[in-house]
Design a protein around this motif. Structure first.
Motif, PDB file in Angstrom:
ATOM      1  N   ARG A   1       0.845  -1.203   0.000  1.00  0.00           N
ATOM      2  CA  ARG A   1       0.000   0.000   0.000  1.00  0.00           C
ATOM      3  C   ARG A   1       0.872   1.242   0.000  1.00  0.00           C
ATOM      4  O   ARG A   1       2.027   1.218   0.412  1.00  0.00           O
ATOM      5  CB  ARG A   1      -0.905   0.031   1.232  1.00  0.00           C
TER       6      ARG A   1
ATOM      7  N   TYR B   1      -3.259   4.128   1.349  1.00  0.00           N
ATOM      8  CA  TYR B   1      -3.950   4.066   0.067  1.00  0.00           C
ATOM      9  C   TYR B   1      -3.675   2.702  -0.550  1.00  0.00           C
ATOM     10  O   TYR B   1      -2.578   2.164  -0.432  1.00  0.00           O
ATOM     11  CB  TYR B   1      -3.425   5.133  -0.901  1.00  0.00           C
ATOM     12  N   GLU B   2      -4.678   2.164  -1.236  1.00  0.00           N
ATOM     13  CA  GLU B   2      -4.488   0.922  -1.970  1.00  0.00           C
ATOM     14  C   GLU B   2      -3.628   1.190  -3.198  1.00  0.00           C
ATOM     15  O   GLU B   2      -3.348   2.337  -3.546  1.00  0.00           O
ATOM     16  CB  GLU B   2      -5.846   0.342  -2.400  1.00  0.00           C
TER      17      GLU B   2
ATOM     18  N   ASN C   1      -4.423   1.032  -6.241  1.00  0.00           N
ATOM     19  CA  ASN C   1      -5.168   1.800  -7.240  1.00  0.00           C
ATOM     20  C   ASN C   1      -5.436   3.240  -6.797  1.00  0.00           C
ATOM     21  O   ASN C   1      -6.166   3.963  -7.447  1.00  0.00           O
ATOM     22  CB  ASN C   1      -6.470   1.099  -7.604  1.00  0.00           C
TER      23      ASN C   1
ATOM     24  N   GLU D   1      -6.978   4.246  -4.051  1.00  0.00           N
ATOM     25  CA  GLU D   1      -8.154   4.395  -3.190  1.00  0.00           C
ATOM     26  C   GLU D   1      -7.718   4.525  -1.729  1.00  0.00           C
ATOM     27  O   GLU D   1      -6.867   3.775  -1.262  1.00  0.00           O
ATOM     28  CB  GLU D   1      -9.077   3.195  -3.352  1.00  0.00           C
ATOM     29  N   ASN D   2      -8.303   5.479  -1.027  1.00  0.00           N
ATOM     30  CA  ASN D   2      -7.976   5.645   0.387  1.00  0.00           C
ATOM     31  C   ASN D   2      -8.592   4.500   1.193  1.00  0.00           C
ATOM     32  O   ASN D   2      -9.702   4.074   0.942  1.00  0.00           O
ATOM     33  CB  ASN D   2      -8.450   7.002   0.912  1.00  0.00           C
TER      34      ASN D   2
ATOM     35  N   PRO E   1      -9.167   9.624  -2.820  1.00  0.00           N
ATOM     36  CA  PRO E   1      -8.113   8.864  -3.487  1.00  0.00           C
ATOM     37  C   PRO E   1      -7.000   9.759  -4.031  1.00  0.00           C
ATOM     38  O   PRO E   1      -7.188  10.960  -4.215  1.00  0.00           O
ATOM     39  CB  PRO E   1      -8.857   8.166  -4.630  1.00  0.00           C
TER      40      PRO E   1
ATOM     41  N   GLN F   1      -4.363  11.208 -10.273  1.00  0.00           N
ATOM     42  CA  GLN F   1      -3.601  10.556 -11.318  1.00  0.00           C
ATOM     43  C   GLN F   1      -2.938  11.584 -12.213  1.00  0.00           C
ATOM     44  O   GLN F   1      -3.385  12.728 -12.294  1.00  0.00           O
ATOM     45  CB  GLN F   1      -4.509   9.699 -12.204  1.00  0.00           C
TER      46      GLN F   1
ATOM     47  N   ASN G   1      -8.703  10.838  -9.674  1.00  0.00           N
ATOM     48  CA  ASN G   1      -8.555   9.392  -9.855  1.00  0.00           C
ATOM     49  C   ASN G   1      -9.789   8.809 -10.540  1.00  0.00           C
ATOM     50  O   ASN G   1     -10.915   9.002 -10.090  1.00  0.00           O
ATOM     51  CB  ASN G   1      -8.335   8.737  -8.502  1.00  0.00           C
ATOM     52  N   GLU G   2      -9.563   8.070 -11.626  1.00  0.00           N
ATOM     53  CA  GLU G   2     -10.657   7.453 -12.374  1.00  0.00           C
ATOM     54  C   GLU G   2     -10.711   5.949 -12.157  1.00  0.00           C
ATOM     55  O   GLU G   2     -11.548   5.276 -12.749  1.00  0.00           O
ATOM     56  CB  GLU G   2     -10.500   7.743 -13.867  1.00  0.00           C
ATOM     57  N   LEU G   3      -9.825   5.399 -11.328  1.00  0.00           N
ATOM     58  CA  LEU G   3      -9.766   3.967 -11.119  1.00  0.00           C
ATOM     59  C   LEU G   3     -10.696   3.488  -9.994  1.00  0.00           C
ATOM     60  O   LEU G   3     -10.996   2.311  -9.903  1.00  0.00           O
ATOM     61  CB  LEU G   3      -8.339   3.518 -10.801  1.00  0.00           C
ATOM     62  N   VAL G   4     -11.078   4.408  -9.109  1.00  0.00           N
ATOM     63  CA  VAL G   4     -11.923   4.012  -7.975  1.00  0.00           C
ATOM     64  C   VAL G   4     -13.291   4.640  -8.088  1.00  0.00           C
ATOM     65  O   VAL G   4     -13.513   5.588  -8.767  1.00  0.00           O
ATOM     66  CB  VAL G   4     -11.287   4.393  -6.619  1.00  0.00           C
TER      67      VAL G   4
END
Length: 166
Positions: free
Chosen positions: A117, A127-128, A130, A132-133, A142, A145, A163-166
């Motif tokens: 992480r 944060y993960e 990707n 994400e918090n 999050p 990017q 961020n568009e991943l979460v």
């Protein structure tokens, strides 16, 4: 049929002319300053080429440094920043290292209890991969990017976006 200009009319015309020039002298610079951004070259879409090749990027996040020129009024300075970059399949993901809680710098795998992480040392934020918090930790959102691309086999970094991943 020539009309004579009286002394009063002459003074009136003279004062109006001088007043108009003075008003124009004050208003034109303000208008120029207000419209100046419209005439500047657009640098927002420019990509910065890094020294990292696309082949060097793995599935493990790595720190990629990049340098750009920043202009503050009349002073131009060279700024060095970095992004956390990794491959997710064929996609290249780049995250901003700025924590959403207090703006501290996050690191990858810096916490022994959370080796996979991103970790913020300010208040033990997590944060993960990707971005994400992790719920229950201080970050409020999050990681942002970076826009990424490729130029002659090298990674290019662009603007920051949500961020568009979460």
């Amino acid at each position: 049929m020539s009309q004579k200009v009286t002394r009063r009319q002459f003074l009136n015309y003279s004062l109006m002319g001088v007043g108009s020039f003075m008003a124009a002298g004050m208003i034109l610079p303000m208008g120029r300053m207000a419209l100046d951004p419209l005439f500047q070259d657009e640098a927002a879409g420019s990509m910065i080429t890094t020294s990292v090749t696309i082949d060097e990027i793995t599935e493990e996040p790595m720190q990629v440094d990049f340098t750009f020129e920043q202009e503050d009024a009349w002073y131009t300075s060279e700024v060095t920043d970095f992004a956390w970059v990794y491959k997710d399949g064929d996609n290249i993901i780049a995250f901003s290292p700025i924590c959403k809680h207090l703006g501290c710098t996050v690191t990858w795998a810096a916490d022994d209890n959370n080796p996979d992480r991103f970790f913020c040392p300010c208040h033990n934020g997590l944060y993960e991969k990707n971005g994400e918090n992790v719920p229950g930790t201080p970050p409020t959102g999050p990681l942002d990017q970076f826009e990424v691309g490729e130029s002659d086999g090298f990674l290019t970094i662009g603007q920051v976006f949500p961020n568009e991943l979460v």
